[in-house]
Scaffold this motif. Structure first.
Motif, PDB file in Angstrom:
ATOM      1  N   TYR A 191       1.946   6.046 -10.637  1.00 48.46           N
ATOM      2  CA  TYR A 191       1.630   5.186 -11.287  1.00 48.46           C
ATOM      3  C   TYR A 191       2.353   5.841 -12.950  1.00 48.46           C
ATOM      4  O   TYR A 191       1.026   6.306 -13.327  1.00 48.46           O
ATOM      5  N   HIS A 192       3.162   6.674 -13.236  1.00 48.85           N
ATOM      6  CA  HIS A 192       3.306   6.730 -14.844  1.00 48.85           C
ATOM      7  C   HIS A 192       2.411   7.975 -15.088  1.00 48.85           C
ATOM      8  O   HIS A 192       1.782   7.858 -15.864  1.00 48.85           O
ATOM      9  N   GLY A 193       2.605   8.645 -14.275  1.00 50.38           N
ATOM     10  CA  GLY A 193       1.889  10.174 -14.248  1.00 50.38           C
ATOM     11  C   GLY A 193       0.349  10.010 -13.796  1.00 50.38           C
ATOM     12  O   GLY A 193       0.049  11.202 -13.836  1.00 50.38           O
ATOM     13  N   GLY A 194       0.033   8.970 -13.252  1.00 46.16           N
ATOM     14  CA  GLY A 194      -1.281   8.890 -13.215  1.00 46.16           C
ATOM     15  C   GLY A 194      -1.444   8.076 -11.117  1.00 46.16           C
ATOM     16  O   GLY A 194      -0.314   8.247 -10.888  1.00 46.16           O
ATOM     17  N   VAL A 195      -1.976   7.936 -11.050  1.00 45.83           N
ATOM     18  CA  VAL A 195      -2.972   7.477  -9.986  1.00 45.83           C
ATOM     19  C   VAL A 195      -3.846   6.244 -10.039  1.00 45.83           C
ATOM     20  O   VAL A 195      -4.069   5.377 -10.893  1.00 45.83           O
ATOM     21  N   SER A 196      -2.740   4.752  -9.335  1.00 51.14           N
ATOM     22  CA  SER A 196      -2.607   3.477  -9.275  1.00 51.14           C
ATOM     23  C   SER A 196      -3.785   2.981  -8.227  1.00 51.14           C
ATOM     24  O   SER A 196      -2.859   2.900  -7.104  1.00 51.14           O
ATOM     25  N   PHE A 197      -4.381   2.604  -8.006  1.00 55.44           N
ATOM     26  CA  PHE A 197      -5.493   2.210  -6.498  1.00 55.44           C
ATOM     27  C   PHE A 197      -4.497   0.737  -6.311  1.00 55.44           C
ATOM     28  O   PHE A 197      -3.900   0.487  -5.353  1.00 55.44           O
ATOM     29  N   LEU A 198      -4.470  -0.252  -7.199  1.00 51.06           N
ATOM     30  CA  LEU A 198      -4.107  -1.213  -7.092  1.00 51.06           C
ATOM     31  C   LEU A 198      -2.227  -1.573  -6.569  1.00 51.06           C
ATOM     32  O   LEU A 198      -1.860  -1.582  -5.761  1.00 51.06           O
ATOM     33  N   LYS A 199      -1.675  -0.631  -7.515  1.00 54.27           N
ATOM     34  CA  LYS A 199      -0.307  -0.179  -6.984  1.00 54.27           C
ATOM     35  C   LYS A 199      -0.378   0.023  -5.835  1.00 54.27           C
ATOM     36  O   LYS A 199       0.754  -0.542  -5.751  1.00 54.27           O
ATOM     37  N   ALA A 200      -1.304   1.345  -5.501  1.00 51.90           N
ATOM     38  CA  ALA A 200      -0.855   2.057  -4.376  1.00 51.90           C
ATOM     39  C   ALA A 200      -1.259   0.870  -2.856  1.00 51.90           C
ATOM     40  O   ALA A 200       0.213   1.145  -2.200  1.00 51.90           O
ATOM     41  N   GLY A 201      -1.716   0.037  -2.961  1.00 45.83           N
ATOM     42  CA  GLY A 201      -2.602  -1.024  -1.923  1.00 45.83           C
ATOM     43  C   GLY A 201      -0.530  -2.162  -2.137  1.00 45.83           C
ATOM     44  O   GLY A 201      -0.471  -2.368  -1.163  1.00 45.83           O
ATOM     45  N   MET A 202      -0.386  -2.119  -3.370  1.00 41.13           N
ATOM     46  CA  MET A 202       1.289  -3.162  -2.944  1.00 41.13           C
ATOM     47  C   MET A 202       2.270  -2.969  -2.723  1.00 41.13           C
ATOM     48  O   MET A 202       2.864  -3.457  -2.212  1.00 41.13           O
ATOM     49  N   GLU A 203       2.040  -1.125  -3.293  1.00 41.80           N
ATOM     50  CA  GLU A 203       3.425  -0.787  -3.036  1.00 41.80           C
ATOM     51  C   GLU A 203       3.403  -0.587  -0.679  1.00 41.80           C
ATOM     52  O   GLU A 203       4.229  -1.451  -0.208  1.00 41.80           O
ATOM     53  N   ALA A 204       1.919  -0.705  -0.477  1.00 34.62           N
ATOM     54  CA  ALA A 204       1.911  -0.490   1.549  1.00 34.62           C
ATOM     55  C   ALA A 204       1.901  -2.102   1.903  1.00 34.62           C
ATOM     56  O   ALA A 204       2.058  -1.345   2.675  1.00 34.62           O
ATOM     57  N   ALA A 205       0.996  -2.867   0.909  1.00 33.68           N
ATOM     58  CA  ALA A 205       0.939  -4.179   1.911  1.00 33.68           C
ATOM     59  C   ALA A 205       1.866  -4.480   2.852  1.00 33.68           C
ATOM     60  O   ALA A 205       3.508  -4.736   1.717  1.00 33.68           O
ATOM     61  N   SER A 206       1.666  -5.099   3.252  1.00 38.99           N
ATOM     62  CA  SER A 206       3.012  -6.053   4.565  1.00 38.99           C
ATOM     63  C   SER A 206       3.225  -7.066   3.197  1.00 38.99           C
ATOM     64  O   SER A 206       4.225  -7.963   3.807  1.00 38.99           O
ATOM     65  N   MET A 207       2.129  -7.789   2.831  1.00 40.05           N
ATOM     66  CA  MET A 207       2.174  -8.658   2.494  1.00 40.05           C
ATOM     67  C   MET A 207       1.280  -8.990   1.387  1.00 40.05           C
ATOM     68  O   MET A 207       0.188  -8.559   1.489  1.00 40.05           O
ATOM     69  N   ILE A 208       1.914  -9.434   0.115  1.00 43.00           N
ATOM     70  CA  ILE A 208       1.013  -9.154  -1.795  1.00 43.00           C
ATOM     71  C   ILE A 208       0.124 -10.958  -1.399  1.00 43.00           C
ATOM     72  O   ILE A 208       1.154 -11.396  -2.137  1.00 43.00           O
ATOM     73  N   THR A 209      -0.897 -11.192  -1.576  1.00 45.29           N
ATOM     74  CA  THR A 209      -1.287 -12.766  -2.236  1.00 45.29           C
ATOM     75  C   THR A 209      -2.009 -12.491  -3.789  1.00 45.29           C
ATOM     76  O   THR A 209      -2.356 -11.604  -3.355  1.00 45.29           O
ATOM     77  N   THR A 210      -1.478 -13.410  -4.690  1.00 45.24           N
ATOM     78  CA  THR A 210      -2.915 -13.940  -5.254  1.00 45.24           C
ATOM     79  C   THR A 210      -3.364 -15.163  -5.063  1.00 45.24           C
ATOM     80  O   THR A 210      -2.861 -15.804  -4.618  1.00 45.24           O
ATOM     81  N   VAL A 211      -4.329 -15.658  -5.995  1.00 50.42           N
ATOM     82  CA  VAL A 211      -5.297 -16.878  -5.834  1.00 50.42           C
ATOM     83  C   VAL A 211      -4.950 -18.374  -6.351  1.00 50.42           C
ATOM     84  O   VAL A 211      -5.640 -18.989  -6.175  1.00 50.42           O
ATOM     85  N   SER A 212      -3.443 -18.154  -6.732  1.00 52.72           N
ATOM     86  CA  SER A 212      -3.206 -19.534  -6.902  1.00 52.72           C
ATOM     87  C   SER A 212      -1.600 -19.648  -7.030  1.00 52.72           C
ATOM     88  O   SER A 212      -0.830 -18.598  -7.543  1.00 52.72           O
ATOM     89  N   PRO A 213      -0.315 -20.651  -6.613  1.00 54.28           N
ATOM     90  CA  PRO A 213       0.768 -20.301  -6.483  1.00 54.28           C
ATOM     91  C   PRO A 213       1.437 -20.289  -8.379  1.00 54.28           C
ATOM     92  O   PRO A 213       2.293 -19.272  -8.164  1.00 54.28           O
ATOM     93  N   THR A 214       0.777 -20.833  -9.447  1.00 59.51           N
ATOM     94  CA  THR A 214       1.137 -20.524 -10.818  1.00 59.51           C
ATOM     95  C   THR A 214       0.426 -19.590 -11.207  1.00 59.51           C
ATOM     96  O   THR A 214       2.178 -18.381 -11.451  1.00 59.51           O
ATOM     97  N   TYR A 215      -0.056 -19.184 -10.152  1.00 57.73           N
ATOM     98  CA  TYR A 215      -0.578 -17.273 -10.943  1.00 57.73           C
ATOM     99  C   TYR A 215       0.396 -16.205 -10.414  1.00 57.73           C
ATOM    100  O   TYR A 215       1.407 -15.289 -11.119  1.00 57.73           O
ATOM    101  N   ALA A 216       1.055 -16.709  -9.196  1.00 56.44           N
ATOM    102  CA  ALA A 216       1.265 -15.757  -8.362  1.00 56.44           C
ATOM    103  C   ALA A 216       3.653 -15.758  -9.023  1.00 56.44           C
ATOM    104  O   ALA A 216       4.191 -14.551  -9.113  1.00 56.44           O
ATOM    105  N   ALA A 217       3.982 -16.975  -9.766  1.00 53.64           N
ATOM    106  CA  ALA A 217       5.135 -16.648 -10.246  1.00 53.64           C
ATOM    107  C   ALA A 217       4.620 -15.717 -11.407  1.00 53.64           C
ATOM    108  O   ALA A 217       5.981 -15.812 -12.217  1.00 53.64           O
ATOM    109  N   GLU A 218       3.560 -16.054 -12.422  1.00 50.40           N
ATOM    110  CA  GLU A 218       3.072 -15.677 -13.684  1.00 50.40           C
ATOM    111  C   GLU A 218       3.487 -14.241 -13.903  1.00 50.40           C
ATOM    112  O   GLU A 218       3.365 -14.778 -14.960  1.00 50.40           O
ATOM    113  N   ILE A 219       2.565 -13.601 -12.684  1.00 48.74           N
ATOM    114  CA  ILE A 219       3.032 -12.069 -12.612  1.00 48.74           C
ATOM    115  C   ILE A 219       4.015 -11.348 -12.500  1.00 48.74           C
ATOM    116  O   ILE A 219       4.278  -9.988 -12.831  1.00 48.74           O
ATOM    117  N   ARG A 220       5.155 -12.298 -12.604  1.00 49.05           N
ATOM    118  CA  ARG A 220       6.241 -12.241 -12.549  1.00 49.05           C
ATOM    119  C   ARG A 220       6.788 -11.312 -13.619  1.00 49.05           C
ATOM    120  O   ARG A 220       7.847 -10.964 -14.049  1.00 49.05           O
TER     121      ARG A 220
END
Ligand code: ADP
Length: 485
Positions: free
Chosen positions: A198-227
């Motif tokens: 991730y940008h020349g380094g390592v990102s744990f969260l990003k790695a998990g998000m890439e590899a996961a079958s499904m990503i969830t977050t903890v409210s529908p509005t936040y799920a829309a906001e992080i787009r």
């Protein structure tokens, strides 16, 4: 047969907690049991966790887990299975889970939580005798590498395993320098934009998000906001690219812990039918905070003192709050400048503003049970729990319209008041003027006791137990298992 889910996280109530993550991880096993899910929780063996579990049986050992010996201990979390990674080289330290007592992050956090993820991936992939799982569920960056290892370096003979990456806060990503990559024990192929890089380094969260079958977050509005760049914190492109593999499931609250009718922390228990008794808790709280008792509203804050939480904006609004007849009791810890700011406000307004710094679970219950309104002016809020506890306790939430706050509080506008559905006050844009206007609205409503009572009752009647969200997670797991070859 029950679905077997391994839930991996760096915190879980009642063992270790720094924020809402711990509440959620601790509550999920009970929330999912009625829906046919047997959940095992895995946490690191910090000193407090080892002390809490007492003597426990080791069911697996690693001579070297990324450089340190480790054992997996089997214990219980209430009625559910708990597994603890005992690795003294990583976790036997004073201070908090992520840093020393002065608040500085441990320099080897990347190795500590990569090792935690490696162990979880071994466990999920069947390398620990007698343990089999159908789904791997990782929470936040500290557990995200479990999913990355499962994808890029599973244990030998591991069957394909569906995974869920839950983001409790996009602001915390676990980003580290490129020099850490060789020590992670991943194949070269993982060093890619579809892996951990991730940008020349390592990102744990990003790695998990890439590899996961499904990503969830903890409210529908936040799920829309992080787009969007404003909330996505650089990962908005990845969220967009995962399309319908991103869901928002709002957190519930643990109604065994948070129930005003039975709460042992309260001076006086109360409920919908005994709301009058609440005043005794208010008087007790005023005494505890050395606030002048009077008939005006008592506002409370229970929060990390951080920019995210809009605490700097609240400091700008304190004089207004006092000027319109309010009082303020604050419980929080975090940013030293904000702590100093609240102490200065208390010194300016003796008897009207009072502050407790530190972390005090029982006091947080007494505040919810005695305060009139809880302030949550967050700049962003993935879900937020304190407003949910406020709703359950008749402590009316005054919140910024963002993330989970937008999803869980119904603003007392004219239409909502007339329809009898209002549960709190929302305001747009976190600024001193917007917050001051919201405070003025709250004080005006408070002085119309019938309306205020109706708002309190609506909140107390609302169902924020885990019933609905437990089913949503169970349905998600079932879908993933069906999809997996
Ligand atoms: P976050 O996880 O971003 O800090 P949440 O609202 O999701 O915010 O969860 C915060 C949790 O921590 C709640 O259970 C809240 O009651 C608790 N909490 C926060 N600060 C304190 C404190 N100083 N003392 C006791 N409990 C606290």
């Amino acid at each position: 047969m029950k679905l077997r889910v391994l839930s991996v996280a760096s915190e879980a109530v009642p063992l270790v907690k720094t924020g809402g993550l711990a509440d959620v991880v601790g509550a999920l096993p009970d929330a999912l049991a009625p829906h046919g899910v047997a959940m095992t929780v895995m946490v690191p063996g910090y000193p407090a966790v080892l002390k809490a579990i007492g003597k426990a049986r080791a069911i697996h050992a690693w001579p070297s887990l990324l450089g340190e010996p480790a054992r997996l201990l089997a214990a219980r979390l209430g009625e559910h299975a708990l597994l603890v990674l005992d690795a003294p080289g990583y976790f036997a330290r004073g201070g908090g889970p992520y840093g020393d007592s002065a608040g500085h992050d441990w320099a080897d956090n990347w190795r500590r939580f990569a090792a935690f993820g490696r162990a979880a991936a071994d466990l999920a992939g069947g390398a620990v005798k007698g343990k089999r799982f159908d789904v791997l569920h990782a929470h936040d960056w500290q557990a995200a590498m479990a999913i990355a290892y499962t994808r890029f370096a599973p244990p030998p003979q591991a069957a394909p395993l569906p995974s869920v990456m839950t983001i409790h806060n996009m602001a915390f990503q676990g980003n580290f320098g490129p020099e850490t990559f060789p020590a992670l024990g991943l194949p070269d192929a993982a060093w890619s934009i579809h892996g951990v890089e991730y940008h020349g380094g390592v990102s744990f969260l990003k790695a998990g998000m890439e590899a996961a079958s499904m990503i969830t977050t903890v409210s529908p509005t936040y799920a829309a906001e992080i787009r969007d760049a404003q909330f996505g914190m650089g990962l908005e492109g990845l969220i967009l690219s995962r399309g319908d593999r991103v869901r928002g499931i709002v957190n519930g609250i643990d109604t065994a812990q948070w129930n005003p009718e039975t709460d042992p922390a309260l001076a006086t228990t109360f409920g919908l039918r005994k709301l009058d008794r609440r005043i005794r808790n208010k008087r007790a709280l005023e005494a505890e905070f050395a606030l002048e008792p009077d008939e005006g509203p008592l506002f409370i804050v229970i929060s990390r003192l951080a920019w995210q939480k809009g605490m700097d904006v609240l400091l700008e609004a304190v004089d207004h709050l006092v000027g319109i007849g309010g009082r303020l009791a604050v419980l929080g810890s975090g940013d030293a400048a904000l702590e100093a700011g609240f102490h200065a406000a208390a010194a300016r307004h003796p008897g009207r503003v009072s502050v407790r710094t530190g972390y005090d679970e029982a006091l947080s219950h007494r505040m919810q049970g005695g305060g009139d309104a809880i302030l949550v002016p967050s700049r962003f809020e993935p879900c937020g729990l304190t407003q949910l506890y406020g709703l359950a306790y008749g402590c009316v939430p005054v919140v910024a319209r963002t993330g989970g706050l937008a999803d869980t509080v119904i603003d007392a506008n004219l239409a909502a008041l007339q329809a009898g559905v209002a549960t709190g006050i929302q305001f747009d844009g976190v600024s001193a003027s917007a917050l001051c206007a919201a405070l003025s609205r709250a004080v005006a409503l408070y002085h119309r006791p019938e309306q205020w009572r109706a708002i309190q009752r609506n909140g107390m009647k609302a169902d924020f137990s885990w019933n609905r969200s437990g089913k949503a997670y169970a349905d998600l797991y079932a879908q993933l298992v069906t999809e997996t070859p």
